[in-house]
Design a protein around this motif. Structure first.
Motif, PDB file in Angstrom:
ATOM      1  N   THR A   1     -67.814  30.938  49.041  1.00 12.10           N
ATOM      2  CA  THR A   1     -66.625  31.719  49.388  1.00 12.10           C
ATOM      3  C   THR A   1     -66.434  32.818  48.355  1.00 12.10           C
ATOM      4  OG1 THR A   1     -65.544  29.794  50.383  1.00 12.10           O
ATOM      5  CG2 THR A   1     -64.132  31.637  49.748  1.00 12.10           C
ATOM      6  N   THR A   2     -66.367  34.057  48.787  1.00  9.61           N
ATOM      7  CA  THR A   2     -66.182  35.175  47.871  1.00  9.61           C
ATOM      8  C   THR A   2     -64.763  35.179  47.319  1.00  9.61           C
ATOM      9  OG1 THR A   2     -67.793  36.528  49.063  1.00  9.61           O
ATOM     10  CG2 THR A   2     -66.233  37.682  47.633  1.00  9.61           C
ATOM     11  N   LEU A   3     -64.657  35.282  45.997  1.00  5.20           N
ATOM     12  CA  LEU A   3     -63.360  35.369  45.330  1.00  5.20           C
ATOM     13  C   LEU A   3     -63.187  36.761  44.729  1.00  5.20           C
ATOM     14  CD1 LEU A   3     -63.234  31.969  43.399  1.00  5.20           C
ATOM     15  CD2 LEU A   3     -62.222  32.522  45.622  1.00  5.20           C
ATOM     16  N   PRO A   4     -61.958  37.205  44.542  1.00  8.30           N
ATOM     17  CA  PRO A   4     -61.742  38.452  43.810  1.00  8.30           C
ATOM     18  C   PRO A   4     -62.307  38.346  42.392  1.00  8.30           C
ATOM     19  CG  PRO A   4     -59.735  37.757  44.928  1.00  8.30           C
ATOM     20  CD  PRO A   4     -60.688  36.609  45.029  1.00  8.30           C
ATOM     21  N   ALA A   5     -62.543  39.477  41.768  1.00  7.59           N
ATOM     22  CA  ALA A   5     -63.126  39.502  40.431  1.00  7.59           C
ATOM     23  C   ALA A   5     -62.184  38.843  39.429  1.00  7.59           C
ATOM     24  CB  ALA A   5     -63.423  40.933  40.016  1.00  7.59           C
ATOM     25  N   ILE A   6     -62.747  38.049  38.553  1.00  6.21           N
ATOM     26  CA  ILE A   6     -61.981  37.392  37.498  1.00  6.21           C
ATOM     27  C   ILE A   6     -62.229  38.115  36.188  1.00  6.21           C
ATOM     28  CG2 ILE A   6     -61.784  35.289  36.119  1.00  6.21           C
ATOM     29  CD1 ILE A   6     -62.265  33.690  38.614  1.00  6.21           C
ATOM     30  N   ASP A   7     -61.163  38.504  35.514  1.00  4.35           N
ATOM     31  CA  ASP A   7     -61.273  39.115  34.196  1.00  4.35           C
ATOM     32  C   ASP A   7     -60.481  38.282  33.193  1.00  4.35           C
ATOM     33  OD1 ASP A   7     -58.611  39.713  34.724  1.00  4.35           O
ATOM     34  OD2 ASP A   7     -58.971  41.848  35.074  1.00  4.35           O
ATOM     35  N   ALA A   8     -60.437  38.751  31.950  1.00  6.97           N
ATOM     36  CA  ALA A   8     -59.784  37.986  30.895  1.00  6.97           C
ATOM     37  C   ALA A   8     -58.304  37.758  31.192  1.00  6.97           C
ATOM     38  CB  ALA A   8     -59.953  38.701  29.555  1.00  6.97           C
ATOM     39  N   ARG A   9     -57.642  38.740  31.787  1.00  5.31           N
ATOM     40  CA  ARG A   9     -56.207  38.616  32.056  1.00  5.31           C
ATOM     41  C   ARG A   9     -55.942  37.519  33.080  1.00  5.31           C
ATOM     42  NH1 ARG A   9     -53.114  40.584  35.965  1.00  5.31           N
ATOM     43  NH2 ARG A   9     -54.830  41.836  36.767  1.00  5.31           N
ATOM     44  N   VAL A  10     -56.724  37.488  34.151  1.00  4.76           N
ATOM     45  CA  VAL A  10     -56.556  36.455  35.175  1.00  4.76           C
ATOM     46  C   VAL A  10     -56.887  35.075  34.593  1.00  4.76           C
ATOM     47  CG1 VAL A  10     -57.408  35.603  37.386  1.00  4.76           C
ATOM     48  CG2 VAL A  10     -56.992  38.050  37.076  1.00  4.76           C
ATOM     49  N   ALA A  11     -57.955  35.001  33.813  1.00  4.22           N
ATOM     50  CA  ALA A  11     -58.338  33.717  33.209  1.00  4.22           C
ATOM     51  C   ALA A  11     -57.231  33.189  32.307  1.00  4.22           C
ATOM     52  CB  ALA A  11     -59.640  33.884  32.431  1.00  4.22           C
ATOM     53  N   ARG A  12     -56.649  34.067  31.480  1.00  7.39           N
ATOM     54  CA  ARG A  12     -55.542  33.639  30.607  1.00  7.39           C
ATOM     55  C   ARG A  12     -54.358  33.142  31.421  1.00  7.39           C
ATOM     56  NH1 ARG A  12     -56.709  38.310  27.691  1.00  7.39           N
ATOM     57  NH2 ARG A  12     -54.981  39.399  28.706  1.00  7.39           N
ATOM     58  N   ALA A  13     -54.044  33.848  32.508  1.00  3.58           N
ATOM     59  CA  ALA A  13     -52.896  33.465  33.327  1.00  3.58           C
ATOM     60  C   ALA A  13     -53.093  32.099  33.966  1.00  3.58           C
ATOM     61  CB  ALA A  13     -52.654  34.525  34.399  1.00  3.58           C
ATOM     62  N   LEU A  14     -54.273  31.828  34.478  1.00  2.00           N
ATOM     63  CA  LEU A  14     -54.553  30.540  35.095  1.00  2.00           C
ATOM     64  C   LEU A  14     -54.570  29.422  34.052  1.00  2.00           C
ATOM     65  CD1 LEU A  14     -57.331  31.611  37.612  1.00  2.00           C
ATOM     66  CD2 LEU A  14     -55.078  30.718  38.218  1.00  2.00           C
ATOM     67  N   ALA A  15     -55.051  29.728  32.839  1.00  2.00           N
ATOM     68  CA  ALA A  15     -55.171  28.708  31.789  1.00  2.00           C
ATOM     69  C   ALA A  15     -53.849  28.380  31.121  1.00  2.00           C
ATOM     70  CB  ALA A  15     -56.179  29.164  30.739  1.00  2.00           C
ATOM     71  N   ASP A  16     -52.849  29.244  31.285  1.00  2.00           N
ATOM     72  CA  ASP A  16     -51.569  29.038  30.615  1.00  2.00           C
ATOM     73  C   ASP A  16     -50.935  27.715  31.067  1.00  2.00           C
ATOM     74  OD1 ASP A  16     -48.533  29.283  30.248  1.00  2.00           O
ATOM     75  OD2 ASP A  16     -49.268  31.049  29.177  1.00  2.00           O
TER      76      ASP A  16
ATOM     77  N   TYR B   1     -57.476  16.181  39.845  1.00  2.00           N
ATOM     78  CA  TYR B   1     -56.829  16.446  41.136  1.00  2.00           C
ATOM     79  C   TYR B   1     -57.342  17.769  41.696  1.00  2.00           C
ATOM     80  CZ  TYR B   1     -53.744  19.477  38.317  1.00  2.00           C
ATOM     81  OH  TYR B   1     -53.252  20.420  37.457  1.00  2.00           O
ATOM     82  N   ARG B   2     -56.983  18.037  42.950  1.00  2.00           N
ATOM     83  CA  ARG B   2     -57.337  19.295  43.610  1.00  2.00           C
ATOM     84  C   ARG B   2     -56.075  19.981  44.105  1.00  2.00           C
ATOM     85  NH1 ARG B   2     -63.253  18.789  46.446  1.00  2.00           N
ATOM     86  NH2 ARG B   2     -64.144  17.321  44.913  1.00  2.00           N
ATOM     87  N   GLY B   3     -56.130  21.294  44.198  1.00  2.00           N
ATOM     88  CA  GLY B   3     -54.982  22.049  44.666  1.00  2.00           C
ATOM     89  C   GLY B   3     -55.393  23.453  45.059  1.00  2.00           C
ATOM     90  N   SER B   4     -54.406  24.304  45.285  1.00  2.00           N
ATOM     91  CA  SER B   4     -54.678  25.697  45.633  1.00  2.00           C
ATOM     92  C   SER B   4     -53.547  26.554  45.088  1.00  2.00           C
ATOM     93  CB  SER B   4     -54.807  25.867  47.142  1.00  2.00           C
ATOM     94  OG  SER B   4     -53.578  25.590  47.792  1.00  2.00           O
ATOM     95  N   PHE B   5     -53.813  27.853  44.982  1.00  2.00           N
ATOM     96  CA  PHE B   5     -52.812  28.789  44.498  1.00  2.00           C
ATOM     97  C   PHE B   5     -52.997  30.130  45.210  1.00  2.00           C
ATOM     98  CE2 PHE B   5     -56.506  29.199  41.731  1.00  2.00           C
ATOM     99  CZ  PHE B   5     -56.667  30.581  41.599  1.00  2.00           C
ATOM    100  N   ALA B   6     -51.950  30.907  45.215  1.00  2.00           N
ATOM    101  CA  ALA B   6     -52.016  32.259  45.779  1.00  2.00           C
ATOM    102  C   ALA B   6     -52.580  33.204  44.720  1.00  2.00           C
ATOM    103  CB  ALA B   6     -50.631  32.717  46.222  1.00  2.00           C
ATOM    104  N   TRP B   7     -53.669  33.861  45.063  1.00  2.00           N
ATOM    105  CA  TRP B   7     -54.324  34.751  44.092  1.00  2.00           C
ATOM    106  C   TRP B   7     -53.372  35.809  43.573  1.00  2.00           C
ATOM    107  CZ3 TRP B   7     -58.786  34.275  41.575  1.00  2.00           C
ATOM    108  CH2 TRP B   7     -59.215  35.379  40.832  1.00  2.00           C
ATOM    109  N   SER B   8     -52.501  36.303  44.439  1.00  2.00           N
ATOM    110  CA  SER B   8     -51.571  37.371  44.061  1.00  2.00           C
ATOM    111  C   SER B   8     -50.601  36.941  42.970  1.00  2.00           C
ATOM    112  CB  SER B   8     -50.802  37.857  45.282  1.00  2.00           C
ATOM    113  OG  SER B   8     -50.083  36.780  45.868  1.00  2.00           O
ATOM    114  N   ASP B   9     -50.417  35.629  42.790  1.00  2.00           N
ATOM    115  CA  ASP B   9     -49.521  35.142  41.738  1.00  2.00           C
ATOM    116  C   ASP B   9     -50.108  35.331  40.337  1.00  2.00           C
ATOM    117  OD1 ASP B   9     -47.697  34.378  43.625  1.00  2.00           O
ATOM    118  OD2 ASP B   9     -48.246  32.246  43.586  1.00  2.00           O
ATOM    119  N   PHE B  10     -51.423  35.528  40.250  1.00  2.00           N
ATOM    120  CA  PHE B  10     -52.085  35.604  38.947  1.00  2.00           C
ATOM    121  C   PHE B  10     -52.861  36.896  38.738  1.00  2.00           C
ATOM    122  CE2 PHE B  10     -51.478  31.138  39.905  1.00  2.00           C
ATOM    123  CZ  PHE B  10     -50.919  30.666  38.740  1.00  2.00           C
ATOM    124  N   ALA B  11     -53.075  37.671  39.786  1.00  2.00           N
ATOM    125  CA  ALA B  11     -53.847  38.898  39.672  1.00  2.00           C
ATOM    126  C   ALA B  11     -53.019  40.016  39.035  1.00  2.00           C
ATOM    127  CB  ALA B  11     -54.327  39.328  41.055  1.00  2.00           C
TER     128      ALA B  11
END
Length: 273
Positions: A27-42, A263-273
């Motif tokens: 499944t193609t995902l939008p590009a991940i950069d440092a900002r998105v990675a930090r936001a998801l890891a917070d 566990y497994r889950g999902s998130f809206a990409w727009s919340d972290f992009a």
């Protein structure tokens, strides 16, 4: 390839070193950069993890694993994440990483990972200038004469009488960012318990104090073996639990230990992009 705006993830950990795994192999995902990675890891406003793991197609292996630390920086290798990915994949596989191609294989309680061959040259660590990496003529506030090993990412290792007595939370940041290490470094303090047992704590670059570090366990065990302090297979005890590290006659490192899906889950990409 199907596009999606809601992204599924798997939360996993290896001895308490935790990951958010995103699977983009089909499944193609939008590009991940440092900002998105930090936001998801917070851990307060994101999902929360030590590392964000991205699985992608590969021309060099069965698939590719990219690793983003808690601070958003992309790194070359992560031993604990490799075991988690082996569990998620479900069968033996070759995995392309920034540190080279490794092999992973699930076991009854986790996975075994062929971490490849260690590198000892000062320019392979890398260091800012040449020196013997088996016994380095440098020190920081009582921690001195360390060794350095690159096991896909750079590590410096100090042997001490009591690893718990070292204020690693205070000393780690300064050593990690010392100009001697142009790509920063992971800091390991270890106590040799016996010829087959090492106790270890790790300050992980871009993460901080961690309950477990698979590449740190490999680097520390290999450095102890290189110095003749332990046998060629040892148990490394970290705050999160035990790993078994073996250094074969073929010069390759094998790491065996547990991995767990939380566990497994999902998130809206727009919340972290």
């Amino acid at each position: 390839m199907r596009r999606m705006t809601r992204v599924h993830f798997t939360k996993m950990h290896g001895l308490g070193n935790d990951f958010v795994v995103l699977d983009a192999r089909e499944t193609t995902l939008p590009a991940i950069d440092a900002r998105v990675a930090r936001a998801l890891a917070d851990r307060r406003t994101g999902i929360g993890c030590d590392q964000l793991i991205l699985l992608e197609p590969s021309d060099a292996a069965d698939f590719r694993m990219r690793i983003f630390n808690h601070d958003g920086g992309e790194v070359e290798a992560c031993g604990n994440a490799s075991r988690a990915v082996a569990l998620l994949h479900g069968s033996a596989a070759s995995v392309e990483t920034g540190g080279g191609v490794i092999r992973v294989e699930p076991t009854d309680s986790g996975a075994t990972v062929d971490m490849g061959e260690p590198r000892f040259g000062w320019d392979a660590i890398p260091l800012a200038y040449g020196m013997d990496t088996a016994l380095m003529p440098v020190g920081w506030d009582g921690l001195d004469q360390p060794g350095a090993v690159n096991v896909g990412n750079p590590h410096v290792i100090f042997f001490v009488e009591d690893t718990d007595a070292v204020p690693l939370d205070r000393m780690g940041p300064g050593i990690e960012t010392d100009p001697l290490f142009p790509e920063r470094v992971n800091v390991n303090v270890a106590t040799i318990v016996s010829r087959t047992h090492i106790r270890l704590r790790v300050w992980e670059r871009g993460v901080g104090l961690t309950r477990a570090c698979g590449t740190g366990a490999c680097a520390t065990a290999i450095h102890a073996m290189r110095r003749g302090l332990v046998e060629r297979e040892v148990t490394v005890t970290l705050p999160g639990g035990d790993l078994t590290i073996a250094w074969g006659e073929d010069n390759r490192m094998l790491m065996t230990g547990p991995a767990t899906e939380s566990y497994r889950g999902s998130f809206a990409w727009s919340d972290f992009a």
